[in-house]
Write a protein that holds these residues in place. Structure first.
Motif, short mmCIF file in Angstrom:
data_model
loop_
_atom_site.label_atom_id
_atom_site.label_comp_id
_atom_site.label_asym_id
_atom_site.label_seq_id
_atom_site.Cartn_x
_atom_site.Cartn_y
_atom_site.Cartn_z
N GLU A 241 -4.88 -3.08 14.57
CA GLU A 241 -4.56 -2.19 13.45
C GLU A 241 -3.72 -2.90 12.40
OE1 GLU A 241 -4.23 -1.68 16.68
OE2 GLU A 241 -3.91 0.42 17.17
N ARG A 242 -2.68 -3.63 12.89
CA ARG A 242 -1.81 -4.32 11.93
C ARG A 242 -2.57 -5.44 11.24
NH1 ARG A 242 3.08 -5.79 15.29
NH2 ARG A 242 1.89 -4.76 16.95
N VAL A 243 -3.42 -6.14 11.98
CA VAL A 243 -4.19 -7.21 11.33
C VAL A 243 -5.05 -6.61 10.22
CG1 VAL A 243 -6.01 -8.93 11.67
CG2 VAL A 243 -4.14 -8.74 13.33
N ALA A 244 -5.66 -5.46 10.47
CA ALA A 244 -6.50 -4.82 9.44
C ALA A 244 -5.66 -4.42 8.22
CB ALA A 244 -7.20 -3.59 10.02
N MET A 245 -4.49 -3.82 8.49
CA MET A 245 -3.64 -3.40 7.37
C MET A 245 -3.13 -4.61 6.58
SD MET A 245 -1.47 -0.18 8.92
CE MET A 245 -1.21 -0.75 10.61
N PHE A 246 -2.75 -5.66 7.31
CA PHE A 246 -2.22 -6.84 6.63
C PHE A 246 -3.32 -7.58 5.88
CE2 PHE A 246 1.49 -7.09 9.92
CZ PHE A 246 2.10 -6.01 9.28
N ASN A 247 -4.51 -7.52 6.41
CA ASN A 247 -5.66 -8.09 5.70
C ASN A 247 -5.81 -7.41 4.35
OD1 ASN A 247 -7.41 -10.16 6.32
ND2 ASN A 247 -8.31 -9.04 8.06
N ALA A 248 -5.70 -6.09 4.37
CA ALA A 248 -5.80 -5.32 3.12
C ALA A 248 -4.65 -5.71 2.19
CB ALA A 248 -5.78 -3.82 3.42
N ALA A 249 -3.44 -5.80 2.78
CA ALA A 249 -2.26 -6.13 1.96
C ALA A 249 -2.43 -7.50 1.32
CB ALA A 249 -1.01 -6.10 2.83
N ALA A 250 -2.99 -8.44 2.08
CA ALA A 250 -3.17 -9.79 1.55
C ALA A 250 -4.16 -9.81 0.39
CB ALA A 250 -3.64 -10.72 2.67
N ALA A 251 -5.00 -8.79 0.33
CA ALA A 251 -5.96 -8.70 -0.77
C ALA A 251 -5.37 -7.89 -1.93
CB ALA A 251 -7.25 -8.06 -0.29
N GLY A 252 -4.11 -7.48 -1.78
CA GLY A 252 -3.44 -6.79 -2.88
C GLY A 252 -3.33 -5.28 -2.71
N VAL A 253 -3.81 -4.77 -1.60
CA VAL A 253 -3.74 -3.32 -1.38
C VAL A 253 -2.28 -2.92 -1.10
CG1 VAL A 253 -4.48 -1.44 0.15
CG2 VAL A 253 -6.11 -3.23 -0.53
N ARG A 254 -1.82 -1.85 -1.73
CA ARG A 254 -0.42 -1.40 -1.62
C ARG A 254 -0.32 -0.03 -0.95
NH1 ARG A 254 1.50 -6.38 -3.04
NH2 ARG A 254 0.23 -6.42 -1.18
N PRO A 255 0.89 0.32 -0.53
CA PRO A 255 1.06 1.65 0.10
C PRO A 255 0.46 2.77 -0.75
CG PRO A 255 3.07 0.38 0.34
CD PRO A 255 2.15 -0.45 -0.51
N GLY A 256 -0.17 3.70 -0.09
CA GLY A 256 -0.79 4.82 -0.79
C GLY A 256 -2.24 4.57 -1.14
N GLU A 257 -2.67 3.31 -0.97
CA GLU A 257 -4.04 3.01 -1.38
C GLU A 257 -5.03 2.98 -0.22
OE1 GLU A 257 -2.48 0.26 -5.12
OE2 GLU A 257 -3.88 -0.64 -3.67
N ILE A 258 -4.52 3.12 0.99
CA ILE A 258 -5.43 3.18 2.14
C ILE A 258 -5.62 4.64 2.52
CG2 ILE A 258 -5.76 2.53 4.57
CD1 ILE A 258 -4.11 0.02 4.05
N THR A 259 -6.86 5.06 2.62
CA THR A 259 -7.11 6.48 2.88
C THR A 259 -7.37 6.76 4.36
OG1 THR A 259 -9.44 6.19 2.38
CG2 THR A 259 -8.03 6.94 0.59
N MET A 260 -7.75 5.75 5.09
CA MET A 260 -8.09 6.01 6.49
C MET A 260 -8.04 4.72 7.31
SD MET A 260 -11.70 7.42 7.93
CE MET A 260 -11.80 8.96 7.13
N LEU A 261 -7.63 4.86 8.54
CA LEU A 261 -7.66 3.73 9.47
C LEU A 261 -8.42 4.17 10.71
CD1 LEU A 261 -4.89 1.25 10.54
CD2 LEU A 261 -6.11 2.54 12.31
N LEU A 262 -9.27 3.29 11.20
CA LEU A 262 -9.98 3.59 12.44
C LEU A 262 -9.70 2.48 13.44
CD1 LEU A 262 -13.58 4.88 12.94
CD2 LEU A 262 -12.90 2.75 14.08
N VAL A 263 -9.47 2.85 14.68
CA VAL A 263 -9.23 1.84 15.72
C VAL A 263 -10.13 2.16 16.91
CG1 VAL A 263 -7.22 3.11 16.62
CG2 VAL A 263 -7.52 0.71 17.21
N ALA A 264 -10.67 1.10 17.53
CA ALA A 264 -11.55 1.33 18.68
C ALA A 264 -11.41 0.22 19.70
CB ALA A 264 -13.01 1.43 18.22
N ALA A 265 -11.42 0.60 20.96
CA ALA A 265 -11.42 -0.37 22.06
C ALA A 265 -12.18 0.27 23.21
CB ALA A 265 -10.00 -0.72 22.46
N ASP A 266 -12.30 -0.49 24.28
CA ASP A 266 -13.06 0.05 25.41
C ASP A 266 -12.12 0.84 26.33
OD1 ASP A 266 -14.93 0.66 27.24
OD2 ASP A 266 -15.28 -1.38 27.96
#
Ligand code: DUR
Ligand code: ZN
Length: 359
Positions: A283-308
């Motif tokens: 989850e954090r890798v996904a969020m930080f990936n977005a942040a590294a592309a310039g995405v800021r707080p309030g700009e993410i509308t949804m997070l999905l996580v999945a494992a077995d």
């Protein structure tokens, strides 16, 4: 049916048409249930603070909720000969603030959310409940019937969304509370209180034959009540990135994906380290990936996580705190088989620590 409406809050400016729609929704229920003109119901809009107090007092649950239904206990109402002049059903208390938030989270807006909560609550007053699966299904159907009458049904909504904004996600359902934790009915004085948890009907109950296996998987499972293209897309991407998980120690692969307001998707997988504590979750890798592309707080509308996992995969505390930083309103917890549960950030991390706390 007579509706006594009052707006007892200042936090949300409630448009006239929202109130009109709410009344129409309630009247639709009244019509379907053949309630007489002498039946009376009161509807009050309050803020989160007020509903929080009520929720605590009557249900022992120390947080705000969306709606509370106070049914007048028939047994305590003396029946006069010839029947009462008016038949009081009870009170519907809706938090306007929560309705705004949920309307935004589900992508269908305040008006529909308000109507939905009103209809749901009135059905409670009429004796409907969603304590078990069968009751739940019946109640859902009743809600849909009423909403259809005023052209606000899930089906109507799906159509209008497709037309206006093909990629817009309408998060259709949320039932964050596990089955066993379903609402308790508390009694206090003459009021019986129940609460509405949002669960909307599955968008397509009928099986569509041209549907990819993916979609079937999502729709058929027990906890997901609705699906759409966006969630499927996030799910697929999360699973794909999950394959890259670097997990020599736990062998437990996790994938995650976030969606931004502009429609971009960023993904992540967990990356472990021989110094175990340095491991970073998917989850954090996904969020930080977005942040590294310039995405800021309030700009993410949804997070999905999945494992077995047997049940859906639930994010750890550290990730929840990062989700709070990025103000991600909707979190979809899934497993690789496609079971899903959708929850709000507030449910995952109540009373979270925010920058505003020290600023
Ligand atoms: O929500 C979760 C829970 C755990 N993990 C990872 C961290 C670690 O690599 C492994 C076992 O904890 O799973 C995640 O990525 N996300
Ligand atoms: Zn984590």
């Amino acid at each position: 049916m007579k509706i006594i409406f009052s707006d007892d809050q200042d936090e949300v400016k409630v448009p006239k048409e929202a109130v009109a729609l709410l009344k129409q929704g309630l009247q639709a229920v009244a019509k379907l249930h053949k309630l007489s003109a002498k039946t009376e119901v009161s509807v009050s809009l309050v803020n989160d603070e007020v509903i929080h107090v009520l929720n605590k007092d009557y249900r022992g649950i120390d947080r705000p909720t969306d709606v509370l239904s106070f049914a007048l206990d028939e047994a305590e109402e003396p029946q006069e000969i010839g029947g009462p002049e008016t038949h009081l059903l009870g009170d519907i208390i809706i938090s306007a603030e929560t309705a705004v938030r949920q309307g935004r989270e589900y992508g269908h807006g305040f008006n529909r959310e308000l109507v939905y909560l009103g209809v749901h609550s009135l059905l409670h007053l009429l004796g409907y409940d969603h304590m078990n699966k069968d009751d739940k299904a019946v109640m859902r159907e009743e809600e849909e019937k009423a909403l259809q009458m005023i052209h606000l049904s899930q089906a109507d909504l799906d159509r209008s969304e497709e037309k206006d904004d093909p990629d817009h996600f309408a998060l259709a359902v949320v039932d964050a509370e596990p089955e066993k934790k379903t609402e308790k009915t508390a009694k206090s004085g003459k009021h019986k209180v129940t609460s509405a948890k949002k669960i909307k009907p599955v968008k397509n109950r009928k099986k569509s034959d041209n549907n990819a296996k993916e979609g079937e998987k999502l729709m058929g499972r027990k906890d997901i009540k609705a699906t759409d293209k966006t969630i499927k897309k996030l799910f697929k991407k999360a699973l794909k990135t999950r394959e890259n998980a670097y997990v020599p120690f736990s062998k437990f692969k996790v994938g995650a994906a976030v969606l931004t307001k502009s429609g971009d998707i960023f993904t992540g997988c967990n990356v472990e380290n021989s110094s175990f504590g340095l491991t970073v979750c998917a989850e954090r890798v996904a969020m930080f990936n977005a942040a590294a592309a310039g995405v800021r707080p309030g700009e993410i509308t949804m997070l999905l996580v999945a494992a077995d996992t047997e049940d859906v995969t639930s994010p750890c505390g550290a990730c929840r705190q990062v989700m709070a930083e990025f103000e991600i309103p909707v979190i979809v917890m899934a497993n690789v088989r496609g079971d899903m549960k959708t929850v709000s950030l507030e449910e995952l991390l109540p009373f979270s620590f925010k920058a505003a706390d020290f600023a």
